[in-house]
Design an enzyme around this catalytic site. Structure first.
Site, mmCIF file in Angstrom:
data_model
loop_
_atom_site.group_PDB
_atom_site.id
_atom_site.type_symbol
_atom_site.label_atom_id
_atom_site.label_comp_id
_atom_site.label_asym_id
_atom_site.label_seq_id
_atom_site.Cartn_x
_atom_site.Cartn_y
_atom_site.Cartn_z
ATOM 1 N N GLY A 72 0.806 -1.212 0.000
ATOM 2 C CA GLY A 72 0.000 0.000 0.000
ATOM 3 C C GLY A 72 0.845 1.270 0.000
ATOM 4 O O GLY A 72 0.517 2.246 -0.680
ATOM 5 N N SER A 73 1.920 1.271 0.765
ATOM 6 C CA SER A 73 2.765 2.466 0.841
ATOM 7 C C SER A 73 3.350 2.801 -0.525
ATOM 8 O O SER A 73 3.367 3.967 -0.944
ATOM 9 C CB SER A 73 3.905 2.260 1.838
ATOM 10 O OG SER A 73 3.390 1.971 3.116
ATOM 11 N N ASN A 153 -7.851 4.002 8.613
ATOM 12 C CA ASN A 153 -7.281 2.834 9.283
ATOM 13 C C ASN A 153 -7.415 2.884 10.801
ATOM 14 O O ASN A 153 -7.318 1.861 11.461
ATOM 15 C CB ASN A 153 -5.814 2.644 8.894
ATOM 16 C CG ASN A 153 -5.013 3.925 8.957
ATOM 17 O OD1 ASN A 153 -5.344 4.902 8.276
ATOM 18 N ND2 ASN A 153 -3.997 3.957 9.775
ATOM 19 N N GLN A 181 -7.743 0.008 3.393
ATOM 20 C CA GLN A 181 -8.627 -0.559 4.419
ATOM 21 C C GLN A 181 -9.973 -1.001 3.844
ATOM 22 O O GLN A 181 -10.747 -1.665 4.521
ATOM 23 C CB GLN A 181 -8.869 0.462 5.535
ATOM 24 C CG GLN A 181 -7.652 0.746 6.401
ATOM 25 C CD GLN A 181 -7.272 -0.422 7.307
ATOM 26 O OE1 GLN A 181 -8.112 -1.238 7.686
ATOM 27 N NE2 GLN A 181 -5.999 -0.513 7.631
ATOM 28 N N SER A 201 -3.614 -3.232 -0.628
ATOM 29 C CA SER A 201 -2.510 -3.970 -0.029
ATOM 30 C C SER A 201 -2.980 -5.340 0.427
ATOM 31 O O SER A 201 -3.956 -5.466 1.168
ATOM 32 C CB SER A 201 -1.954 -3.187 1.162
ATOM 33 O OG SER A 201 -0.958 -3.958 1.804
ATOM 34 N N HIS A 203 -1.830 -7.695 2.525
ATOM 35 C CA HIS A 203 -1.816 -8.220 3.894
ATOM 36 C C HIS A 203 -2.947 -7.666 4.759
ATOM 37 O O HIS A 203 -3.114 -8.084 5.903
ATOM 38 C CB HIS A 203 -0.453 -8.006 4.561
ATOM 39 C CG HIS A 203 -0.139 -6.599 4.978
ATOM 40 N ND1 HIS A 203 -0.242 -6.177 6.277
ATOM 41 C CD2 HIS A 203 0.275 -5.522 4.276
ATOM 42 C CE1 HIS A 203 0.126 -4.907 6.367
ATOM 43 N NE2 HIS A 203 0.436 -4.476 5.154
ATOM 44 N N THR A 239 11.783 -8.427 -11.427
ATOM 45 C CA THR A 239 11.136 -9.734 -11.570
ATOM 46 C C THR A 239 9.964 -9.833 -10.597
ATOM 47 O O THR A 239 10.080 -9.471 -9.431
ATOM 48 C CB THR A 239 12.159 -10.857 -11.321
ATOM 49 O OG1 THR A 239 13.224 -10.671 -12.257
ATOM 50 C CG2 THR A 239 11.541 -12.230 -11.510
ATOM 51 N N CYS A 326 2.229 2.769 13.099
ATOM 52 C CA CYS A 326 3.356 3.629 12.742
ATOM 53 C C CYS A 326 3.647 4.615 13.855
ATOM 54 O O CYS A 326 4.760 5.068 14.019
ATOM 55 C CB CYS A 326 3.062 4.390 11.465
ATOM 56 S SG CYS A 326 2.174 3.416 10.271
HETATM 57 C C1 LIG Z 1 -1.660 -0.473 5.970
HETATM 58 C C2 LIG Z 1 -2.005 0.754 5.240
HETATM 59 C C3 LIG Z 1 -1.130 1.304 4.283
HETATM 60 C C4 LIG Z 1 0.230 0.731 4.026
HETATM 61 O O1 LIG Z 1 0.179 -0.510 3.377
HETATM 62 P P1 LIG Z 1 1.482 -1.431 3.358
HETATM 63 O O2 LIG Z 1 1.122 -2.534 2.438
HETATM 64 O O3 LIG Z 1 1.693 -1.891 4.756
HETATM 65 O O4 LIG Z 1 2.595 -0.586 2.845
HETATM 66 C C5 LIG Z 1 -1.546 2.429 3.611
HETATM 67 N N1 LIG Z 1 -2.737 2.990 3.840
HETATM 68 C C6 LIG Z 1 -3.602 2.495 4.739
HETATM 69 C C7 LIG Z 1 -4.924 3.141 4.928
HETATM 70 C C8 LIG Z 1 -3.262 1.370 5.471
HETATM 71 O O5 LIG Z 1 -4.117 0.876 6.376
#
Ligand SMILES: *Cc1c(COP(=O)(O)O)cnc(C)c1O
Length: 393
Positions: A72-73, A153, A181, A201, A203, A239, A326
């Site tokens: 996500g970042s 989040n 989210q 993202s 995870h 890759t 964070c």
């Molecule tokens: C977790 C999160 C991210 C970051 O995602 P990563 O895959 O951990 O880099 C960005 N934005 C929101 C709203 C998130 O909850």
């Protein structure tokens, strides 16, 4: 052994069994490079193509609008810096966002400010929602990008993205949403929403960590993120993380399949927890109760530190969060809670519990049995609480 209740699914989720099974062959037998022309490479290429098709389908996008990234970042960074560069080429150096975005957005905007961009951060009202009319009023001739998160989040509030994106479109401004989210949690249809770019993202919806994607609407030509090979249509070289994207696709399909039923269950659990915790003296819920993610509970208990509550809960087997992952470890209260107007001392006493398909009603029972006595105990030792009580008399 003490029971463990994992209530921090907004930070990350457990990898689903189905996603893990789908990934396994690509971590063992099928190890070819998707860019190779022989059989091993072709097998790997097929898996990447299939994952892209599956994810596109879940979001109602075209496969060539989905770019695989590390999470996500990275998706937020690319969308924002990319749109900023496109804007700059036309002399547009103004960006609109909101005060309670994820740091992946806010820190990227701070970086752009150092490079001559002007950023307007919209207020988030006490309900945790931005106002469409305030967005419209902030748009200028030189606005290059609007980036507003879909669901927050920390407090789980769900923004009126369709309405916000329509305003952006009316004014010809590119619209990005951090939907990390939202994807896998609530229905997300990029066409219906009318967004230009959308971050997700893996995870956060029971896929593997370190993999994510950016939806980029056909017609938007972002500058390169990584220079090198021809992967991701030549824009993000390297890759492919084959097992990762296969796992992400499988997890998203599974999340979408179970979504309706799961959310009904989670909403019931969430509301029962909130209703009962609100019985605690001087407690409050943060963010709107209706426009809220099904598994999000974020509450304040005046007179105590969220951090102390979190550590006491951990000793009882409950994994929760005070502020976002964070910011935990720092003493600053969450920027999200400050953005909805909470005073510092109240924001300090907040706790977030976020639930997923893995959680049960028994988990809620357990939290309801363990949490209130902890609040009582912490308050009995708190000089702040003593002051609050005294002032009231
Ligand atoms: C977790 C999160 C991210 C970051 O995602 P990563 O895959 O951990 O880099 C960005 N934005 C929101 C709203 C998130 O909850």
């Amino acid at each position: 052994m003490i029971k463990r209740v994992y209530a921090d699914n907004a930070a990350t989720t457990r990898l689903s069994e189905r996603a893990f099974e789908a990934m396994k062959p690509y971590m063992t037998e099928i190890y070819g490079n998707p860019s190779s022309l022989y059989t091993e490479g072709v097998e790997a290429r097929k898996a990447v193509d299939k994952a892209r098709e599956d994810i596109a389908k879940c979001l109602n996008a075209q496969p060539n609008e989905i770019f695989f990234l590390s999470g996500g970042s990275e998706a937020d960074n690319w969308a924002i810096k990319g749109a900023a560069e496109l804007g700059e080429r036309k002399g547009k150096k103004h960006i609109i966002s909101s005060k309670f975005e994820h740091h992946a957005v806010l820190h990227t905007l701070e970086y752009l400010e150092k490079h001559g961009f002007e950023v307007t951060l919209l207020d988030v009202h006490e309900d945790g929602l931005v106002r469409p009319e305030e967005l419209e009023a902030a748009i200028r001739e030189d606005t290059a990008l609007i980036t507003i998160m879909y669901a927050n989040n920390e407090i789980g509030t769900i923004q009126p993205i369709k309405e916000l994106a329509a305003i952006a479109k009316k004014h010809g401004v590119v619209f990005h949403t951090d939907a990390v989210q939202a994807v896998g949690t609530i229905p997300v249809d990029v066409k219906e929403l009318g967004v230009d770019m959308l971050s997700l993202s893996s995870h956060k919806f029971h896929g593997p960590k370190g993999v994510g994607a950016l939806y980029v609407r056909k017609g938007i030509r972002l500058p390169n993120l990584v220079h090198g090979g021809a992967q991701e249509r030549g824009l993000r070289a390297g890759t492919e993380n084959i097992a990762g994207v296969v796992g992400m696709a499988e997890a998203l399909k599974e999340s979408v399949e179970v979504m309706d039923e799961r959310n009904k269950r989670l909403e019931k659990m969430r509301d029962r927890l909130i209703d009962n915790l609100l019985k605690i003296d001087r407690s409050r819920i943060n963010g709107d109760r209706v426009h809220r993610l099904p598994g999000n509970v974020n509450m304040c208990f005046q007179g105590i530190e969220g951090e102390s509550l979190l550590l006491s809960l951990d000793l009882k087997g409950v994994a929760a969060s005070s502020g976002s992952a964070c910011t935990s470890g720092s003493l600053d209260p969450s920027h999200v809670l400050l953005s909805i107007g909470l005073p510092h001392e109240v924001a300090h006493g907040s706790i977030r519990m976020t639930f997923s398909t893995e959680n049960t009603e028994e988990d809620i029972d357990y939290i309801l049995a363990e949490l209130p006595p902890i609040v009582d105990r912490l308050r009995s030792m708190s000089p702040l609480w003593e002051k609050i009580i005294k002032n009231d008399k």
